[in-house]
Write an enzyme that holds these catalytic residues in place. Structure first.
Site, PDB file in Angstrom:
ATOM      1  N   LYS A  58      51.066  32.759  43.752  1.00 58.63           N
ATOM      2  CA  LYS A  58      51.745  33.276  42.545  1.00 58.63           C
ATOM      3  C   LYS A  58      51.223  32.630  41.262  1.00 58.63           C
ATOM      4  O   LYS A  58      51.974  32.011  40.494  1.00 58.63           O
ATOM      5  CB  LYS A  58      53.250  33.074  42.644  1.00 58.63           C
ATOM      6  CG  LYS A  58      53.915  33.828  43.796  1.00 58.63           C
ATOM      7  CD  LYS A  58      55.422  33.767  43.670  1.00 58.63           C
ATOM      8  CE  LYS A  58      56.135  34.437  44.808  1.00 58.63           C
ATOM      9  NZ  LYS A  58      55.986  33.784  46.108  1.00 58.63           N
ATOM     10  N   PHE A  59      49.929  32.816  41.002  1.00 56.22           N
ATOM     11  CA  PHE A  59      49.344  32.209  39.798  1.00 56.22           C
ATOM     12  C   PHE A  59      49.992  32.773  38.534  1.00 56.22           C
ATOM     13  O   PHE A  59      50.244  33.972  38.417  1.00 56.22           O
ATOM     14  CB  PHE A  59      47.838  32.468  39.762  1.00 56.22           C
ATOM     15  CG  PHE A  59      47.064  31.735  40.819  1.00 56.22           C
ATOM     16  CD1 PHE A  59      47.299  30.386  41.080  1.00 56.22           C
ATOM     17  CD2 PHE A  59      46.084  32.380  41.558  1.00 56.22           C
ATOM     18  CE1 PHE A  59      46.578  29.697  42.049  1.00 56.22           C
ATOM     19  CE2 PHE A  59      45.353  31.708  42.523  1.00 56.22           C
ATOM     20  CZ  PHE A  59      45.600  30.365  42.773  1.00 56.22           C
ATOM     21  N   ILE A  62      47.429  30.607  31.629  1.00 57.40           N
ATOM     22  CA  ILE A  62      46.620  31.312  30.631  1.00 57.40           C
ATOM     23  C   ILE A  62      45.466  32.029  31.357  1.00 57.40           C
ATOM     24  O   ILE A  62      45.052  31.624  32.456  1.00 57.40           O
ATOM     25  CB  ILE A  62      46.080  30.351  29.541  1.00 57.40           C
ATOM     26  CG1 ILE A  62      45.218  29.254  30.157  1.00 57.40           C
ATOM     27  CG2 ILE A  62      47.232  29.771  28.729  1.00 57.40           C
ATOM     28  CD1 ILE A  62      44.465  28.419  29.120  1.00 57.40           C
ATOM     29  N   THR A  65      42.469  30.029  32.905  1.00 58.26           N
ATOM     30  CA  THR A  65      42.823  29.216  34.084  1.00 58.26           C
ATOM     31  C   THR A  65      43.036  30.097  35.308  1.00 58.26           C
ATOM     32  O   THR A  65      42.572  29.785  36.410  1.00 58.26           O
ATOM     33  CB  THR A  65      44.102  28.404  33.776  1.00 58.26           C
ATOM     34  OG1 THR A  65      43.844  27.609  32.621  1.00 58.26           O
ATOM     35  CG2 THR A  65      44.492  27.512  34.937  1.00 58.26           C
TER      36      THR A  65
HETATM   37  O1  C5P Z   1      62.448  33.503  54.399  1.00 55.07           O
HETATM   38  P1  C5P Z   1      62.237  34.797  53.640  1.00 55.07           P
HETATM   39  O2  C5P Z   1      62.191  36.016  54.535  1.00 55.07           O
HETATM   40  O3  C5P Z   1      63.208  34.940  52.479  1.00 55.07           O
HETATM   41  O4  C5P Z   1      60.781  34.639  53.028  1.00 55.07           O
HETATM   42  C1  C5P Z   1      60.271  35.507  52.053  1.00 55.07           C
HETATM   43  C2  C5P Z   1      58.953  34.968  51.577  1.00 55.07           C
HETATM   44  O5  C5P Z   1      58.426  35.857  50.599  1.00 55.07           O
HETATM   45  C3  C5P Z   1      59.011  33.586  50.925  1.00 55.07           C
HETATM   46  O6  C5P Z   1      57.848  32.892  51.329  1.00 55.07           O
HETATM   47  C4  C5P Z   1      58.972  33.851  49.441  1.00 55.07           C
HETATM   48  O7  C5P Z   1      58.260  32.849  48.745  1.00 55.07           O
HETATM   49  C5  C5P Z   1      58.183  35.170  49.378  1.00 55.07           C
HETATM   50  N1  C5P Z   1      58.472  36.042  48.239  1.00 55.07           N
HETATM   51  C6  C5P Z   1      59.730  36.519  47.942  1.00 55.07           C
HETATM   52  N2  C5P Z   1      59.931  37.328  46.849  1.00 55.07           N
HETATM   53  C7  C5P Z   1      58.899  37.674  46.057  1.00 55.07           C
HETATM   54  C8  C5P Z   1      57.611  37.213  46.358  1.00 55.07           C
HETATM   55  C9  C5P Z   1      57.427  36.401  47.473  1.00 55.07           C
HETATM   56  O8  C5P Z   1      60.669  36.239  48.682  1.00 55.07           O
HETATM   57  N3  C5P Z   1      59.086  38.489  45.042  1.00 55.07           N
END
Ligand code: C5P
Length: 226
Positions: A58-59, A62, A65
């Protein structure tokens, strides 16, 4: 298609989980906890077992970077990599440039509004539009900037699919079994309904990884979505 999120800080725990699931799960999500704790060796561990990596870092920084961070991440050849769309269209275009500069085929996905946020929390950070409006706006911006897809709640997949077309990838976390789970996820849905709404990939973490039998839990979800 099912992606399992390995949210742990321990390489051995991660490896045991991959070993248990790799016969049925072909993509594993490595997020900030596991990557920060264990580094790139975790990516190698997954690919050596014949599975692919969804690198969810999830970068959000700026454009300069982010471009270089994406280029560096693409050297590990993940199947997919995430960037926060709230970083703006210039940052997203820089991410695409970084990927292209690396000569990589990694798919770049824009995170829209986290599935743990609800309307009240959006207002708290000064976003007054509805969740649906915010997600659609961010997803359209991501597509315009050249990203390959988005991460969104399954509750928004039905809204996004007609607007973004059939080739734009929609990845949905926030997948939960029918019974309540008392955790941080807010905009959730059952696996079969998420696929019906237009999701291409489902990301499932705790319902599988915290289960006493992760393989049985994964198989139960797979049965729902085939
Ligand atoms: O344990 P769970 O099923 O909630 O895991 C969902 C995963 O998806 C986690 O690793 C979380 O960081 C990721 N995630 C999320 N919502 C987002 C993007 C990624 O829950 N919008």
């Amino acid at each position: 298609m099912l992606i399992v999120a390995i949210d742990t800080d321990n390489l051995q725990v991660a490896e045991e989980l991959v070993d248990k699931l790799v016969s049925v799960v072909k993509i594993f999500k490595v997020g900030s906890q596991l990557f920060t704790a264990c580094g790139p060796q975790v990516l190698q561990m997954i690919t050596q077992k014949g599975a692919q990596v969804f690198l969810d870092l999830k970068f959000h920084d700026i454009p300069h970077t982010v471009s270089h961070a994406v280029e560096a991440a693409c050297r590990y050849n993940p199947l997919m990599l995430t960037i926060h769309t709230l970083g703006g269209s210039q940052m997203l275009r820089a991410a695409v440039a970084g990927r292209n500069h690396a000569g990589s085929s990694t798919k770049l996905l824009g995170v829209t509004i986290l599935t743990s946020l609800d309307k009240g929390q959006l207002e708290e950070i000064g976003l007054s539009a509805s969740v649906n409006e915010e997600v659609l706006c961010l997803a359209q911006m991501a597509q315009g900037a050249g990203l390959d897809g988005v991460v969104a709640s399954p509750q928004e997949a039905g809204l996004l699919r007609p607007s973004l077309g059939k080739d734009f990838i929609i990845v949905c976390p926030g997948i939960r079994p029918s019974g309540p789970m008392d955790d941080d996820q807010r905009r959730t849905m059952q696996a079969k309904n998420a696929i019906a709404a237009g999701a291409d990939y489902l990301v499932v973490g705790r319902p599988i990884t915290q289960s006493p039998d992760p393989l049985a839990a994964a198989n139960k979800i797979l049965e729902e979505i085939v």
